[in-house]
Enzyme design. Structure first.
Site, PDB file in Angstrom:
ATOM      1  N   THR A 180       0.793  -1.319   0.047  1.00 43.60           N
ATOM      2  CA  THR A 180       0.280  -0.035   0.099  1.00 43.60           C
ATOM      3  C   THR A 180       1.052   1.366   0.062  1.00 43.60           C
ATOM      4  OG1 THR A 180      -0.041   0.430   2.389  1.00 43.60           O
ATOM      5  CG2 THR A 180      -1.845  -1.066   1.556  1.00 43.60           C
ATOM      6  N   GLU A 325      -5.774  -3.912   0.282  1.00 38.30           N
ATOM      7  CA  GLU A 325      -6.118  -5.084   1.434  1.00 38.30           C
ATOM      8  C   GLU A 325      -7.388  -5.661   1.240  1.00 38.30           C
ATOM      9  OE1 GLU A 325      -5.306  -1.688   1.494  1.00 38.30           O
ATOM     10  OE2 GLU A 325      -4.130  -1.374   3.869  1.00 38.30           O
ATOM     11  N   LYS A 432     -12.488  18.361  11.133  1.00 34.18           N
ATOM     12  CA  LYS A 432     -13.225  18.293  12.375  1.00 34.18           C
ATOM     13  C   LYS A 432     -13.349  19.869  12.869  1.00 34.18           C
ATOM     14  CE  LYS A 432     -11.736  14.097  12.976  1.00 34.18           C
ATOM     15  NZ  LYS A 432     -10.296  13.595  12.276  1.00 34.18           N
ATOM     16  N   TRP A 437     -18.232  17.196  11.936  1.00 34.61           N
ATOM     17  CA  TRP A 437     -17.522  16.713  10.882  1.00 34.61           C
ATOM     18  C   TRP A 437     -17.905  17.418   9.467  1.00 34.61           C
ATOM     19  CZ3 TRP A 437     -16.105  10.825  10.892  1.00 34.61           C
ATOM     20  CH2 TRP A 437     -15.341  10.523  12.213  1.00 34.61           C
TER      21      TRP A 437
HETATM   22  P1  AMP Z   1      -5.658   1.678  -2.338  1.00 37.24           P
HETATM   23  O1  AMP Z   1      -5.057   0.681  -1.372  1.00 37.24           O
HETATM   24  O2  AMP Z   1      -4.235   2.545  -2.657  1.00 37.24           O
HETATM   25  O3  AMP Z   1      -6.276   1.397  -3.620  1.00 37.24           O
HETATM   26  O4  AMP Z   1      -6.725   2.825  -1.719  1.00 37.24           O
HETATM   27  C1  AMP Z   1      -7.776   2.505  -1.231  1.00 37.24           C
HETATM   28  C2  AMP Z   1      -8.628   3.653  -0.666  1.00 37.24           C
HETATM   29  O5  AMP Z   1      -9.216   4.248  -1.891  1.00 37.24           O
HETATM   30  C3  AMP Z   1      -9.994   3.170  -0.019  1.00 37.24           C
HETATM   31  O6  AMP Z   1      -9.656   2.708   1.352  1.00 37.24           O
HETATM   32  C4  AMP Z   1     -10.912   4.416  -0.117  1.00 37.24           C
HETATM   33  O7  AMP Z   1     -10.386   5.492   0.872  1.00 37.24           O
HETATM   34  C5  AMP Z   1     -10.364   4.921  -1.753  1.00 37.24           C
HETATM   35  N1  AMP Z   1     -11.457   4.391  -2.573  1.00 37.24           N
HETATM   36  C6  AMP Z   1     -11.270   3.225  -3.164  1.00 37.24           C
HETATM   37  N2  AMP Z   1     -12.294   3.300  -4.017  1.00 37.24           N
HETATM   38  C7  AMP Z   1     -13.119   4.246  -3.839  1.00 37.24           C
HETATM   39  C8  AMP Z   1     -14.449   4.726  -4.283  1.00 37.24           C
HETATM   40  N3  AMP Z   1     -15.269   4.016  -5.243  1.00 37.24           N
HETATM   41  N4  AMP Z   1     -14.831   5.794  -3.630  1.00 37.24           N
HETATM   42  C9  AMP Z   1     -14.380   6.440  -2.633  1.00 37.24           C
HETATM   43  N5  AMP Z   1     -13.097   6.043  -2.248  1.00 37.24           N
HETATM   44  C10 AMP Z   1     -12.609   5.145  -2.587  1.00 37.24           C
END
Ligand code: AMP
Length: 542
Positions: A180, A325, A432, A437
Site C-alpha cells: 500500500t 487490502e 473536524k 465533521w
Molecule cells: P488503495 O489501497 O491505494 O487502492 O486505496 C484504497 C482507498 O481508496 C480506500 O480505502 C478508499 O479510501 C479509496 N477508495 C477506493 N475506491 C473508492 C471509491 N469508489 N469511492 C471512494 N473512495 C474510494
C-alpha cells in the site's frame, strides 16, 4: 467432493485449453503489439523454466517494475504458477520507499521494463540482496545505468523448453503481493494467496459485479502494480476476454480513446482522474466510444458532475470500492431493481453494495459497536471475507483488526437501508470543525460541479477557533484559467452544502498533486499548504 486446490494454475489451464485464439493487444511507440493466449502459453512455460534456471524456488519473491503490457501478463502467470510470489513494484514510489519494499519483500530477481531503468538506477548499489535483474525491451538503446549486469528477457525465454512441469500448489500458498502506498511510515505489504486470488476472480466475474465475459474486450487503465490491476488480468483469463494494455500511455487521453476505439473496448477501468481527462477530450473533439458499455471507476469517489458528463457522452460509469487490502474488490455500484428511476443516479453515485464473498459493517471506531444502516449514522467500514487481509507482511499490525475479526478499512461511511454504501471520507481526511465533521469528499464533489472547475481538493487546516476549517484547492478548466473567482464558487455552493461547510479560503492552483495511482494527494497538499491568513482565522463558523 474433491479437494481441489484453488490456484491460479486454473486460469492458465483455461487460457490454454479454452481461449487460445483470444487476443492480448499492447500499445507500442508505433502501432500495437498483438498476440494471443495460444502464443503466450508456451512463452509462459519458457518463462517459468527461466525463473527456475535463475534459482527461483517456491515461495521466493520475484519483483516486476513494469508498465501494463503483455510481458507483464506473462509474469502474472509464470511466477505464481511455478510457486513463486509476484511482487509488482509501484514505479512511482519515492526511491527510499522503493528500496524499502524491495528489501522488505526480499525480492530475489527484478524484471524491469527498459524505460524504467532510470527509476531503479536511483537504487544502484543499495539493493545487494537482489541477485538478478532481467531487462524487458524491444531492442532500443539501454539508458545509462550503474545497476550492473542485466539479463535479457527474450534471450532467457529462447533458451527454455515450451513445456514446464507445473508443481502441485497449495491454495493457501502466497501467489502475489502489493504494497500500500502508506500515508505515514513505510509502505505495508499485502500478500494474496492463490485461494484469495481465485475467489476474488470469481467475485469480479459475477454479473452484479464487473460482469466480464468471453465476448467482452477489457481495457484496464489501472497500473498492474495497483492491487493487481484490480484483479482484471486474472478475471480476463478466467472469462477469456480480449485484453488491451496501454503500456506507459495510461494518462494520455487521446491515445486511450484511440486504442479503445480501434481495438473495440467494451469495458474500461480506471480512477476518476483518467475519466475527467477522457471526458474533456471527447467533449473537445466530438469523438465518442459507442462500443464501451461500462466504465469501471474506483480508487476515489466519482464526482456527480463527472458521472453526469459521462452519461451525456454515452459512457455508463460503474462505481467500485475497495483497497489493496481487499484484493481490491469490496463493493460495486449496482442499483437494486426496486429503486425508482428518479433515484437511480443518486444510488449509482454511492459506492454500491458489498460483493458476494465480502461482509461489511459500519462501526464506531473506538468501541467497534455496529451502527445502523439508516443512511444517517456513519462510522468506519469494516469488512471480512476470503480475499480480505488480516495483517501485513512482516508487520502484523494488530490495530487493523477488531477483536471479533473484522478488518478496519479506515474509510468512514453511511449505509442506507438497501445496503448502499456512501463513503463520507477517509478517517484522516475528514475535517473536524468546532466538534462537527465536514466531509472533504462531499465538498470537493460539490465544487467540481461548477462548470468552470476541472479539479478541486479540500483539506482541513488548523484554525485557532474551530480546530480545523476547510480550504479548497481549485484548478480551473483550461478555457477559464485566471477567470474564476472565489466569490463565484462560494455563490455556486450556496444552497448546495451547509453554510458552515463553505471553505474559508479557495486557493487556485495549476494542478492537484496526485498519488502514484492517480488519486488526489492530500498529504502533499497538506505539507505545502500555507496557514490561514489572519482574515480567515477571524471567520466564525457559519
Ligand atoms: P488503495 O489501497 O491505494 O487502492 O486505496 C484504497 C482507498 O481508496 C480506500 O480505502 C478508499 O479510501 C479509496 N477508495 C477506493 N475506491 C473508492 C471509491 N469508489 N469511492 C471512494 N473512495 C474510494
Amino acid at each position: 467432493m474433491q479437494d481441489y486446490e484453488l490456484t491460479i494454475q486454473h486460469a492458465l489451464w483455461r487460457i490454454k485449453r479454452l481461449f487460445p485464439r483470444k487476443e492480448i493487444v499492447t500499445k507500442q511507440e508505433v502501432g500495437v503489439h498483438r498476440t494471443t493466449y495460444g502464443e503466450m502459453v508456451p512463452r509462459i512455460n519458457q518463462l517459468a523454466g527461466a525463473l527456475r534456471r535463475l534459482g527461483i524456488k517456491e515461495g521466493d519473491r520475484v519483483g516486476t517494475l513494469c508498465w501494463n503490457n503483455y510481458r507483464h501478463l506473462e509474469l502474472y502467470y509464470a511466477v505464481p504458477c511455478m510457486g513463486a510470489v509476484l511482487h509488482t513494484l509501484n514505479l512511482r514510489l519515492f526511491p527510499k520507499d522503493l528500496q524499502f519494499v524491495i528489501e522488505d519483500a526480499d525480492d530475489q530477481v527484478i524484471f524491469i521494463d527498459q524505460t524504467l531503468i532510470p527509476i531503479l538506477n536511483q537504487l544502484a548499489g543499495k539493493i545487494p540482496a537482489v541477485k538478478r535483474l532481467v531487462l524487458i525491451s524491444n531492442g532500443q538503446p539501454v539508458p545509462e545505468h550503474q545497476l550492473g549486469e542485466m539479463l535479457d528477457y527474450e534471450t532467457l525465454l529462447a533458451a527454455e523448453s515450451t513445456d514446464y512441469p507445473w508443481p502441485q500448489l497449495k491454495e493457501q500458498s502466497a501467489a502475489a503481493m502489493c504494497y500500500t502506498s502508506g500515508t505515514t511510515g513505510n509502505p505495508k505489504g499485502v500478500v494474496y494467496s492463490h485461494r484469495s486470488q481465485f475467489l476474488h476472480t470469481m467475485g469480479v466475474l459475477q454479473v452484479d459485479n464487473l460482469a466480464l465475459s468471453e465476448k467482452e474486450t477489457v481495457f484496464p487503465i489501472v497500473p498492474m502494480f495497483h492491487a493487481n490491476s484490480w484483479g482484471l488480468p486474472y478475471a480476463c483469463g478466467f472469462a477469456g476476454s480480449k485484453i488491451i494494455f496501454p503500456d506507459r500511455w495510461m494518462g494520455d487521453a487521446p491515445s486511450v480513446v484511440e486504442l479503445a476505439e480501434t481495438e473495440g473496448a467494451t469495458i474500461v477501468a480506471g480512477v476518476p482522474t483518467i475519466w475527467t481527462n477522457v471526458a474533456g477530450y471527447l467533449e473537445q473533439t466530438g469523438k465518442r466510444l459507442p462500443k464501451v458499455h461500462t466504465v469501471i471507476c474506483g480508487g476515489s469517489a466519482i464526482p456527480r458532475s463527472l458521472m453526469e458528463r459521462m452519461d451525456k457522452l454515452g459512457l455508463h460509469m460503474l462505481h467500485a470500492w475497495g483497497m489493496t487490502e481487499t484484493s481490491p474488490l469490496g463493493s460495486t455500484g449496482v442499483v437494486r431493481s426496486w429503486i425508482p428511476e428518479n433515484q437511480v443516479l443518486d444510488r449509482r453515485l454511492t459506492q454500491g453494495i458489498a460483493v458476494s464473498g465480502v461482509e461489511i459493517r459500519i462501526a464506531d471506531p473506538a468501541s467497534f459497536e455496529e451502527l445502523p444502516w439508516d443512511g444517517v449514522a456513519f462510522g468506519e467500514i469494516q469488512v471480512k471475507g476470503p480475499w480480505i487481509a488480516k495483517g501485513y507482511y512482516n508487520n502484523a499490525d494488530p490495530e487493523k483488526m477488531t477483536p471479533d475479526g473484522w478488518f478496519r478499512t479506515g474509510d468512514v461511511a453511511k449505509i442506507d437501508p438497501d445496503g448502499h454504501i456512501i463513503i463520507v471520507d477517509r478517517t484522516k481526511d475528514v475535517i473536524k470543525s468546532g466538534g462537527e465533521w465536514i466531509s472533504s469528499v462531499d465538498l470537493e464533489n460539490a465544487i467540481m460541479g461548477h462548470p468552470k472547475v476541472l479539479e478541486a481538493a479540500v483539506i482541513g487546516l488548523p484554525h485557532p477557533r474551530w480546530d480545523e476549517r476547510p480550504v479548497a484547492f481549485v484548478v480551473e478548466r483550461p478555457e477559464y484559467k485566471g477567470k474564476v473567482t472565489s466569490e463565484e464558487i462560494r455563490e455556486f455552493l450556496d444552497g448546495k452544502i451547509a453554510k458552515w461547510w463553505l471553505p474559508d479560503e479557495i486557493r487556485f492552483i495549476t494542478e492537484v498533486p496526485k498519488t502514484s495511482v492517480g488519486k488526489f494527494d492530500k498529504k502533499v497538499l497538506r505539507s505545502g499548504a500555507k496557514p490561514f491568513t489572519e482574515a480567515a482565522n477571524a471567520t466564525a463558523q457559519r
